[in-house]
Design a protein around this motif. Structure first.
Motif, mmCIF file in Angstrom:
data_model
loop_
_atom_site.group_PDB
_atom_site.id
_atom_site.type_symbol
_atom_site.label_atom_id
_atom_site.label_comp_id
_atom_site.label_asym_id
_atom_site.label_seq_id
_atom_site.Cartn_x
_atom_site.Cartn_y
_atom_site.Cartn_z
ATOM 1 N N PHE A 82 1.165 -0.675 0.033
ATOM 2 C CA PHE A 82 -0.274 0.407 -0.465
ATOM 3 C C PHE A 82 0.976 1.103 0.447
ATOM 4 O O PHE A 82 1.715 1.129 1.091
ATOM 5 C CB PHE A 82 -0.976 -0.018 1.024
ATOM 6 N N PHE A 84 0.255 5.043 -0.028
ATOM 7 C CA PHE A 84 -0.402 6.113 0.962
ATOM 8 C C PHE A 84 -0.359 7.777 0.186
ATOM 9 O O PHE A 84 1.179 7.948 -0.468
ATOM 10 C CB PHE A 84 -0.525 6.152 2.418
ATOM 11 N N GLU A 86 1.006 10.472 1.625
ATOM 12 C CA GLU A 86 2.571 10.820 2.118
ATOM 13 C C GLU A 86 3.279 9.043 2.516
ATOM 14 O O GLU A 86 2.576 8.739 2.421
ATOM 15 C CB GLU A 86 2.310 11.198 3.335
ATOM 16 N N ARG A 88 5.234 8.363 4.848
ATOM 17 C CA ARG A 88 4.851 7.505 5.995
ATOM 18 C C ARG A 88 5.829 6.394 5.757
ATOM 19 O O ARG A 88 5.998 5.243 6.079
ATOM 20 C CB ARG A 88 3.322 6.695 5.410
ATOM 21 N N LEU A 89 6.734 7.103 5.837
ATOM 22 C CA LEU A 89 8.553 6.483 6.437
ATOM 23 C C LEU A 89 8.380 6.616 7.539
ATOM 24 O O LEU A 89 8.277 8.015 8.566
ATOM 25 C CB LEU A 89 9.341 7.480 5.464
ATOM 26 N N PHE A 90 9.372 6.381 7.806
ATOM 27 C CA PHE A 90 9.973 5.745 9.572
ATOM 28 C C PHE A 90 11.176 7.220 9.922
ATOM 29 O O PHE A 90 12.183 7.329 9.273
ATOM 30 C CB PHE A 90 10.644 4.648 10.265
ATOM 31 N N ASP B 148 2.654 7.601 16.230
ATOM 32 C CA ASP B 148 1.926 8.254 14.994
ATOM 33 C C ASP B 148 1.157 7.155 14.171
ATOM 34 O O ASP B 148 1.706 6.177 14.214
ATOM 35 C CB ASP B 148 2.925 8.715 13.447
ATOM 36 N N LYS B 150 -0.592 6.786 11.828
ATOM 37 C CA LYS B 150 -0.456 6.505 10.160
ATOM 38 C C LYS B 150 0.802 5.304 10.481
ATOM 39 O O LYS B 150 0.673 4.340 9.472
ATOM 40 C CB LYS B 150 0.385 7.339 9.329
ATOM 41 N N LEU B 151 1.891 5.966 10.941
ATOM 42 C CA LEU B 151 3.088 4.838 11.218
ATOM 43 C C LEU B 151 3.036 3.134 11.734
ATOM 44 O O LEU B 151 3.257 2.756 11.723
ATOM 45 C CB LEU B 151 3.830 5.582 11.739
ATOM 46 N N VAL B 154 1.009 1.636 9.268
ATOM 47 C CA VAL B 154 1.928 1.060 8.119
ATOM 48 C C VAL B 154 2.580 -0.426 8.709
ATOM 49 O O VAL B 154 2.921 -1.195 8.218
ATOM 50 C CB VAL B 154 3.082 2.109 7.448
ATOM 51 N N ILE B 157 0.341 -3.348 7.539
ATOM 52 C CA ILE B 157 0.909 -3.473 6.534
ATOM 53 C C ILE B 157 2.148 -4.615 6.090
ATOM 54 O O ILE B 157 1.490 -5.871 5.487
ATOM 55 C CB ILE B 157 0.655 -2.321 5.522
ATOM 56 N N LEU B 169 8.670 0.179 17.037
ATOM 57 C CA LEU B 169 8.173 1.689 16.313
ATOM 58 C C LEU B 169 7.799 2.580 17.078
ATOM 59 O O LEU B 169 8.079 3.494 17.284
ATOM 60 C CB LEU B 169 6.653 1.233 15.316
#
Lengths: 258, 255
Positions: A82, A84, A86, A88-90, B148, B150-151, B154, B157, B169
């Motif tokens: 997926f 997104f 944005e 969305r990197l760490f 976050d 959003k993270l 991720v 996923i 994380l």
């Protein structure tokens, strides 16, 4: 039959709100072939992002059947990459570690694939950079590489280039086509940009809101690489545009990107 | 002219000016040395105490207490902060009580600690631990809750395991807050240490200050204060170095 990766059959989705129920998706039917590049276009509120989230397994509350390689989708997984809007990197990981994420770069196989992907998304020289040092387009390429490392059955892209400037955007479209031609990854690409939809997709799915449904599916028979200035491209773009003009005027005002 | 100085020396300008003025006042004998001993006297006392070994003896025992208390309180704070941050259930159970405890001025508890645990080492270390606990606890909790969403999406996923979600994380994302908590906690440790050492003891820098005050040895009081300043600055620098190393990824305004 076996070449069908993704089959969506009579998918319905209702959001219940205190003010009443909103039908987000109504009777969605779609079969995606292995290696196909599909673009989904529609005005905001047409449910295109909802559709993508259901396929991704992020949203699991729906009626109907969605199967990947014949198996119903149960939650998010690496099989459904997926991207997104944005990246969305760490932020605490370097580019190469972001791509590897929970896989170890000490594993020679992972190392080799990460290096190949960095080359594929044209980020050589930035392996050790942190996300804050990258431009928006570069960061999005890292996100694409991160998804590709997991060999997804399908790559779902939710307006991935929407926040980028026009030049970066067309560059990334070419990068993505390049990846697709090399890896033959099945792509489901949501956009609100008409040009982008026609430039990338082998089939363009046009969606309409209230309730969100597929209005039309247009095959784009142009060979790759496509030339935006070519007569046939403009002609097809015009056909898609005309499909949109059939949509009621007020809906167009809401930003269909045309 | 100022700009031509090497940058690390900029911070020394103000203290140097103050010391010079101070020394001038001292040399003119305007104030009695019991009120304000001159920097020169303080420096001499510093050397004397250092040579006799007395200074290092006190410093050693103080650092030992502070370190032990900080480790005990900090570790507990980190663990409880992590568990309340991660589990709603733990938060609902523990947080109200902890928040109530937090509002009690710590120093008001000291008499109680002396009554319960006496004036020995255990009681002091426990007090310091309590002081060190809250900053780490509060900031760890905050850090985790600021991860976050959003993270997190991720990570699910990418099929992170629960353990990977924690170590790759949540903890990295909460690290800036955790380190801030540790810095505040070190400060709190020193504060409680001094108070504890002034109450009832026969060793440590706090005792040295208290003892010197009783004999009006103001210069020794100053030596003690300077020691605290130096040790405090050093410990803060250590955490800052760790921050620089671990939080290199952060994109913040640097002036």
């Amino acid at each position: 039959m076996t070449s069908e990766v993704l089959v969506i059959d009579d998918l319905n989705k209702v959001f219940s709100a205190p003010t009443g129920n909103v039908v987000a998706l109504e009777h969605i039917q779609l079969k995606v072939q292995q290696g196909e590049f599909i673009t989904i276009i529609g005005p905001s509120g047409c449910g295109k992002s909802t559709l993508l989230k259901i396929v991704a397994g992020i949203d699991t509350e729906y009626e109907g059947s969605v199967t990947l390689h014949g198996k119903p989708i149960e939650g998010p997984s690496i099989e459904k990459g997926f991207i997104f809007q944005e990246p969305r990197l760490f932020p605490w990981l370097t580019v190469e570690k972001n791509i590897a994420a929970n896989l170890s770069l000490k594993n020679p196989e992972v190392r080799k694939k990460v290096d190949e992907l960095i080359e594929l998304v044209r980020l050589q020289g930035f392996e050790q950079s942190y996300p804050r040092e990258l431009s928006g387009g570069m960061a999005q390429r890292v996100a694409i590489a991160r998804a590709l490392l997991r060999n997804p059955d399908v790559l779902l892209l939710d307006e991935p280039f929407g926040a980028l400037d026009a030049f970066t955007r067309s560059h990334l479209q070419e990068v993505l086509l390049d990846i697709w031609q090399k890896n033959r990854t099945t792509m489901l690409f949501v956009t609100h940009d008409l040009d982008e939809a026609v430039f990338l997709g082998q089939r363009v799915i046009i969606m309409n809101p209230r309730p969100g449904h597929i209005r039309n599916i247009l095959p784009i028979g142009l060979p790759f690489p496509r030339k935006r200035a070519s007569h046939s491209f403009q002609e097809l773009r015009h056909i898609v545009l005309k499909e949109f003009e059939k949509v009621e005027e007020p809906l167009l005002d809401q930003g269909a990107g045309i | 002219m100022l700009l031509r100085l090497p940058r690390p020396l900029h911070g020394l300008i103000v203290p140097l000016i103050i010391i010079v003025i101070w020394q001038v006042i001292g040399s003119l004998h305007v104030l009695s040395p019991t009120v304000l001993p001159s920097p020169w006297d303080i420096g001499r006392q510093f050397v004397n105490l250092g040579l006799s070994g007395e200074l290092f003896e006190h410093l050693g025992i103080s650092m030992y207490r502070a370190a032990l208390g900080f480790l005990l309180g900090g570790t507990t704070g980190l663990l409880i902060g992590l568990s309340t941050g991660l589990a709603k259930m733990v938060e609902r159970t523990l947080d109200p009580s902890l928040q109530m405890l937090r509002t009690i001025p710590l120093l008001a508890l000291i008499p109680l600690f002396i009554l319960w645990f006496g004036v020995g080492e255990f009681s002091k270390v426990l007090m310091i631990a309590l002081g060190a606990f809250f900053p780490v606890f509060v900031n760890t909790f905050l850090g985790i809750r600021n991860v976050d969403q959003k993270l997190y999406e991720v990570s699910s996923i990418l099929q992170y395991s629960k353990w990977q979600q924690l170590t790759r994380l949540i903890i990295p994302a909460a690290l800036p807050n955790i380190l801030l908590g540790i810095r505040l906690s070190i400060g709190a440790s020193w504060l409680v240490l001094v108070v504890a050492e002034m109450m009832a003891t026969s060793s440590g820098i706090g005792y040295m200050i208290q003892d010197a005050r009783a004999y009006s040895n103001t210069d020794i009081v100053f030596v003690g204060i300077i020691i605290f300043a130096i040790v405090g600055k050093c410990s803060d620098t250590i955490v800052r170095i760790l921050e620089g190393k671990w939080l290199r990824w952060r994109d913040t305004y640097k002036g």
